[in-house]
Scaffold this motif. Structure first.
Motif, PDB file in Angstrom:
ATOM      1  N   VAL A 151       0.937  -1.147   0.160  1.00  0.00           N
ATOM      2  CA  VAL A 151      -0.149   0.039  -0.024  1.00  0.00           C
ATOM      3  C   VAL A 151       0.822   1.332  -0.026  1.00  0.00           C
ATOM      4  O   VAL A 151       0.402   2.186  -0.520  1.00  0.00           O
ATOM      5  CB  VAL A 151      -0.914  -0.035   1.088  1.00  0.00           C
ATOM      6  N   ILE A 152       2.027   1.238   0.892  1.00  0.00           N
ATOM      7  CA  ILE A 152       3.117   2.277   0.567  1.00  0.00           C
ATOM      8  C   ILE A 152       3.701   2.655  -0.756  1.00  0.00           C
ATOM      9  O   ILE A 152       3.698   3.608  -1.198  1.00  0.00           O
ATOM     10  CB  ILE A 152       4.027   2.079   1.792  1.00  0.00           C
ATOM     11  N   TRP A 153       3.871   1.428  -1.402  1.00  0.00           N
ATOM     12  CA  TRP A 153       4.223   1.349  -2.675  1.00  0.00           C
ATOM     13  C   TRP A 153       3.251   2.133  -3.689  1.00  0.00           C
ATOM     14  O   TRP A 153       3.818   3.004  -4.549  1.00  0.00           O
ATOM     15  CB  TRP A 153       4.695   0.038  -3.093  1.00  0.00           C
ATOM     16  N   SER A 154       2.065   1.729  -3.437  1.00  0.00           N
ATOM     17  CA  SER A 154       0.971   2.388  -4.453  1.00  0.00           C
ATOM     18  C   SER A 154       0.936   3.849  -4.207  1.00  0.00           C
ATOM     19  O   SER A 154       1.058   4.591  -5.049  1.00  0.00           O
ATOM     20  CB  SER A 154      -0.163   1.804  -4.112  1.00  0.00           C
ATOM     21  N   PHE A 155       0.800   4.121  -2.714  1.00  0.00           N
ATOM     22  CA  PHE A 155       0.574   5.545  -2.436  1.00  0.00           C
ATOM     23  C   PHE A 155       1.760   6.690  -2.834  1.00  0.00           C
ATOM     24  O   PHE A 155       1.634   7.622  -3.428  1.00  0.00           O
ATOM     25  CB  PHE A 155       0.373   5.713  -1.009  1.00  0.00           C
ATOM     26  N   THR A 156       3.228   5.919  -2.817  1.00  0.00           N
ATOM     27  CA  THR A 156       4.191   6.582  -3.046  1.00  0.00           C
ATOM     28  C   THR A 156       4.208   6.888  -4.651  1.00  0.00           C
ATOM     29  O   THR A 156       4.512   8.138  -5.236  1.00  0.00           O
ATOM     30  CB  THR A 156       5.585   5.613  -2.950  1.00  0.00           C
ATOM     31  N   ASN A 157       3.707   6.074  -5.677  1.00  0.00           N
ATOM     32  CA  ASN A 157       3.413   6.473  -6.880  1.00  0.00           C
ATOM     33  C   ASN A 157       2.487   7.393  -7.178  1.00  0.00           C
ATOM     34  O   ASN A 157       2.423   7.963  -8.133  1.00  0.00           O
ATOM     35  CB  ASN A 157       3.058   5.144  -7.629  1.00  0.00           C
ATOM     36  N   CYS A 158       1.328   7.350  -6.302  1.00  0.00           N
ATOM     37  CA  CYS A 158       0.326   8.387  -6.362  1.00  0.00           C
ATOM     38  C   CYS A 158       0.802   9.668  -6.056  1.00  0.00           C
ATOM     39  O   CYS A 158       0.366  10.606  -6.861  1.00  0.00           O
ATOM     40  CB  CYS A 158      -1.002   7.984  -5.548  1.00  0.00           C
ATOM     41  N   TRP A 159       1.802   9.852  -5.125  1.00  0.00           N
ATOM     42  CA  TRP A 159       2.128  11.088  -4.850  1.00  0.00           C
ATOM     43  C   TRP A 159       3.183  11.586  -5.862  1.00  0.00           C
ATOM     44  O   TRP A 159       3.097  12.851  -6.193  1.00  0.00           O
ATOM     45  CB  TRP A 159       3.267  10.845  -3.429  1.00  0.00           C
ATOM     46  N   THR A 160       3.740  10.771  -6.575  1.00  0.00           N
ATOM     47  CA  THR A 160       4.898  11.353  -7.547  1.00  0.00           C
ATOM     48  C   THR A 160       3.749  11.859  -8.738  1.00  0.00           C
ATOM     49  O   THR A 160       4.364  12.815  -9.370  1.00  0.00           O
ATOM     50  CB  THR A 160       5.663  10.127  -8.017  1.00  0.00           C
ATOM     51  N   ARG A 161       2.763  11.030  -8.886  1.00  0.00           N
ATOM     52  CA  ARG A 161       1.931  11.720 -10.051  1.00  0.00           C
ATOM     53  C   ARG A 161       1.410  13.109  -9.784  1.00  0.00           C
ATOM     54  O   ARG A 161       1.138  14.014 -10.791  1.00  0.00           O
ATOM     55  CB  ARG A 161       0.864  10.831 -10.425  1.00  0.00           C
ATOM     56  N   MET A 162       1.136  13.521  -8.531  1.00  0.00           N
ATOM     57  CA  MET A 162       0.437  14.681  -8.144  1.00  0.00           C
ATOM     58  C   MET A 162       1.908  15.689  -8.194  1.00  0.00           C
ATOM     59  O   MET A 162       1.624  16.910  -8.584  1.00  0.00           O
ATOM     60  CB  MET A 162      -0.075  14.732  -6.724  1.00  0.00           C
ATOM     61  N   TYR A 163       2.957  15.216  -7.468  1.00  0.00           N
ATOM     62  CA  TYR A 163       4.041  16.222  -7.421  1.00  0.00           C
ATOM     63  C   TYR A 163       4.627  16.574  -8.918  1.00  0.00           C
ATOM     64  O   TYR A 163       4.642  17.783  -9.083  1.00  0.00           O
ATOM     65  CB  TYR A 163       5.240  15.330  -6.827  1.00  0.00           C
ATOM     66  N   LEU A 164       4.450  15.805  -9.838  1.00  0.00           N
ATOM     67  CA  LEU A 164       4.864  15.927 -11.090  1.00  0.00           C
ATOM     68  C   LEU A 164       3.774  16.791 -11.887  1.00  0.00           C
ATOM     69  O   LEU A 164       4.180  17.161 -12.977  1.00  0.00           O
ATOM     70  CB  LEU A 164       5.290  14.465 -11.854  1.00  0.00           C
ATOM     71  N   GLY A 165       2.582  16.961 -11.334  1.00  0.00           N
ATOM     72  CA  GLY A 165       1.569  17.471 -11.871  1.00  0.00           C
ATOM     73  C   GLY A 165       0.777  16.962 -13.141  1.00  0.00           C
ATOM     74  O   GLY A 165       0.339  17.846 -14.004  1.00  0.00           O
ATOM     75  N   VAL A 166       0.765  15.819 -13.175  1.00  0.00           N
ATOM     76  CA  VAL A 166       0.234  14.941 -14.231  1.00  0.00           C
ATOM     77  C   VAL A 166      -1.402  14.454 -14.171  1.00  0.00           C
ATOM     78  O   VAL A 166      -1.702  13.791 -14.638  1.00  0.00           O
ATOM     79  CB  VAL A 166       1.157  13.958 -14.841  1.00  0.00           C
ATOM     80  N   HIS A 167      -1.437  14.508 -12.556  1.00  0.00           N
ATOM     81  CA  HIS A 167      -2.702  14.153 -12.196  1.00  0.00           C
ATOM     82  C   HIS A 167      -3.131  14.921 -11.331  1.00  0.00           C
ATOM     83  O   HIS A 167      -2.458  15.415 -10.024  1.00  0.00           O
ATOM     84  CB  HIS A 167      -2.739  12.615 -11.649  1.00  0.00           C
ATOM     85  N   PHE A 168      -4.565  15.187 -11.270  1.00  0.00           N
ATOM     86  CA  PHE A 168      -5.264  15.765 -10.050  1.00  0.00           C
ATOM     87  C   PHE A 168      -5.680  14.842  -8.779  1.00  0.00           C
ATOM     88  O   PHE A 168      -5.261  13.581  -9.154  1.00  0.00           O
ATOM     89  CB  PHE A 168      -6.726  16.457 -10.371  1.00  0.00           C
ATOM     90  N   PRO A 169      -5.589  15.358  -7.481  1.00  0.00           N
ATOM     91  CA  PRO A 169      -6.168  14.521  -6.589  1.00  0.00           C
ATOM     92  C   PRO A 169      -7.467  13.502  -7.088  1.00  0.00           C
ATOM     93  O   PRO A 169      -7.352  12.385  -6.536  1.00  0.00           O
ATOM     94  CB  PRO A 169      -6.379  15.219  -5.410  1.00  0.00           C
ATOM     95  N   GLY A 170      -8.320  14.139  -7.600  1.00  0.00           N
ATOM     96  CA  GLY A 170      -9.413  13.305  -8.181  1.00  0.00           C
ATOM     97  C   GLY A 170      -9.131  12.258  -8.910  1.00  0.00           C
ATOM     98  O   GLY A 170      -9.796  11.332  -8.879  1.00  0.00           O
ATOM     99  N   ASP A 171      -8.205  12.502  -9.707  1.00  0.00           N
ATOM    100  CA  ASP A 171      -7.941  11.301 -10.718  1.00  0.00           C
ATOM    101  C   ASP A 171      -7.282  10.121  -9.739  1.00  0.00           C
ATOM    102  O   ASP A 171      -7.324   9.004 -10.135  1.00  0.00           O
ATOM    103  CB  ASP A 171      -6.889  12.000 -11.572  1.00  0.00           C
ATOM    104  N   ILE A 172      -6.293  10.644  -8.739  1.00  0.00           N
ATOM    105  CA  ILE A 172      -5.958   9.437  -8.172  1.00  0.00           C
ATOM    106  C   ILE A 172      -6.907   8.838  -7.131  1.00  0.00           C
ATOM    107  O   ILE A 172      -6.785   7.640  -6.990  1.00  0.00           O
ATOM    108  CB  ILE A 172      -4.773  10.209  -7.049  1.00  0.00           C
ATOM    109  N   LEU A 173      -7.799   9.509  -6.742  1.00  0.00           N
ATOM    110  CA  LEU A 173      -8.914   8.738  -5.685  1.00  0.00           C
ATOM    111  C   LEU A 173      -9.521   7.985  -6.496  1.00  0.00           C
ATOM    112  O   LEU A 173     -10.074   6.785  -5.862  1.00  0.00           O
ATOM    113  CB  LEU A 173      -9.664  10.110  -5.175  1.00  0.00           C
ATOM    114  N   VAL A 174     -10.026   8.315  -7.678  1.00  0.00           N
ATOM    115  CA  VAL A 174     -11.019   7.367  -8.424  1.00  0.00           C
ATOM    116  C   VAL A 174      -9.994   6.023  -9.174  1.00  0.00           C
ATOM    117  O   VAL A 174     -10.522   4.945  -9.105  1.00  0.00           O
ATOM    118  CB  VAL A 174     -11.436   8.120  -9.828  1.00  0.00           C
ATOM    119  N   GLY A 175      -8.872   6.563  -9.444  1.00  0.00           N
ATOM    120  CA  GLY A 175      -7.890   5.479  -9.676  1.00  0.00           C
ATOM    121  C   GLY A 175      -7.731   4.371  -8.635  1.00  0.00           C
ATOM    122  O   GLY A 175      -7.505   3.505  -8.800  1.00  0.00           O
ATOM    123  N   LEU A 176      -7.653   4.947  -7.388  1.00  0.00           N
ATOM    124  CA  LEU A 176      -7.574   3.796  -5.953  1.00  0.00           C
ATOM    125  C   LEU A 176      -8.885   3.270  -6.082  1.00  0.00           C
ATOM    126  O   LEU A 176      -8.709   1.958  -5.707  1.00  0.00           O
ATOM    127  CB  LEU A 176      -7.260   4.882  -4.839  1.00  0.00           C
TER     128      LEU A 176
END
Length: 238
Positions: A151-176
């Motif tokens: 789960v930490i591994w997955s959340f780490t990937n999610c953080w990188t996507r928002m940090y890099l500006g290629v996904h909104f938090p809503g994109d991440i939430l629905v993806g999860l």
């Protein structure tokens, strides 16, 4: 009825505005070092050792080749349903701009090494793929330590996507959410296919998980995850 639609539209607009506000709060920093860390961690090849370690414990802890193939088929089903459905159907259908291409906030997004991603970002395939695999192996192995690590591994990937500006938090939430559904469904399919293949073995609870995986073997992917994170931290310095 018109008032209901107007209220729903207003709530939707507020959520989209909040989504963009949160993205700008998470996206980027003044640290070139952190930029490099995020870039390394978001690269699929970085996580190859973790995938190999999971494959290793699957082979070690299953008594026949057919069952190993079923485990791999379940993992393949995760990738097929989580990522392919998103990239081939949802993203082009919904057509929501990535933050880096968004007409309203695109110029405010910090870009790292020129990386902008494709035009559309709803929902996050990184979030769906990694979380579906994490949930699938959580159900499959039933190790609390390994489940937490995945789960930490997955959340780490999610953080990188928002940090890099290629996904909104809503994109991440629905993806999860989609990843959880897919991972659970893939395990259900695996369980239905293999429930008659399992021999009647009795496992010592302190040595094996409830599904028959050796606990010491479960430590291997956890160790690999830790070393991968350290690798990312070191590589970012080079």
């Amino acid at each position: 009825m018109t008032d209901i639609f107007l209220a729903a539209g207003s709530i939707g607009s507020d959520l989209i505005a909040l989504d963009k506000e949160w993205l700008l709060a998470v996206n980027g920093s003044d640290s070139l070092y952190l930029d490099r860390v995020a870039h390394v961690l978001t690269t699929a090849l970085t996580w190859l050792p973790l995938y190999l370690s999971l494959f290793y414990i699957v082979v070690r802890n299953n008594e026949n080749f057919r069952k190993v193939l079923c485990v791999l088929a379940g993992a393949g089903l995760c990738v097929l349903l989580a990522g392919s459905v998103d990239d081939m159907i949802v993203k082009p259908t919904v057509a929501r701009w990535r933050p880096t291409h968004d007409p309203e906030i695109g110029l405010l997004v910090d870009i790292v090494d020129g990386y902008r991603g494709g035009n559309y970002g709803f929902f996050s395939a990184h979030a769906a793929n990694t979380f579906s695999i994490a949930i699938y192996f959580c159900w499959l192995i039933r190790s609390r330590l390994l489940s937490t690590a995945l789960v930490i591994w997955s959340f780490t990937n999610c953080w990188t996507r928002m940090y890099l500006g290629v996904h909104f938090p809503g994109d991440i939430l629905v993806g999860l959410i989609w990843g959880f559904i897919v991972g659970s469904f893939a395990y259900y399919v695996y369980y239905r296919l293999t429930r008659r293949m399992t021999s009647q073995r009795h496992f010592i609870s302190t040595k094996y998980t409830s599904t028959g995986y050796e606990r010491t073997d479960c430590d291997i992917p956890v160790t690999v995850l830790v070393f991968t994170l350290l690798y990312a931290l070191i590589k970012a310095c080079i």
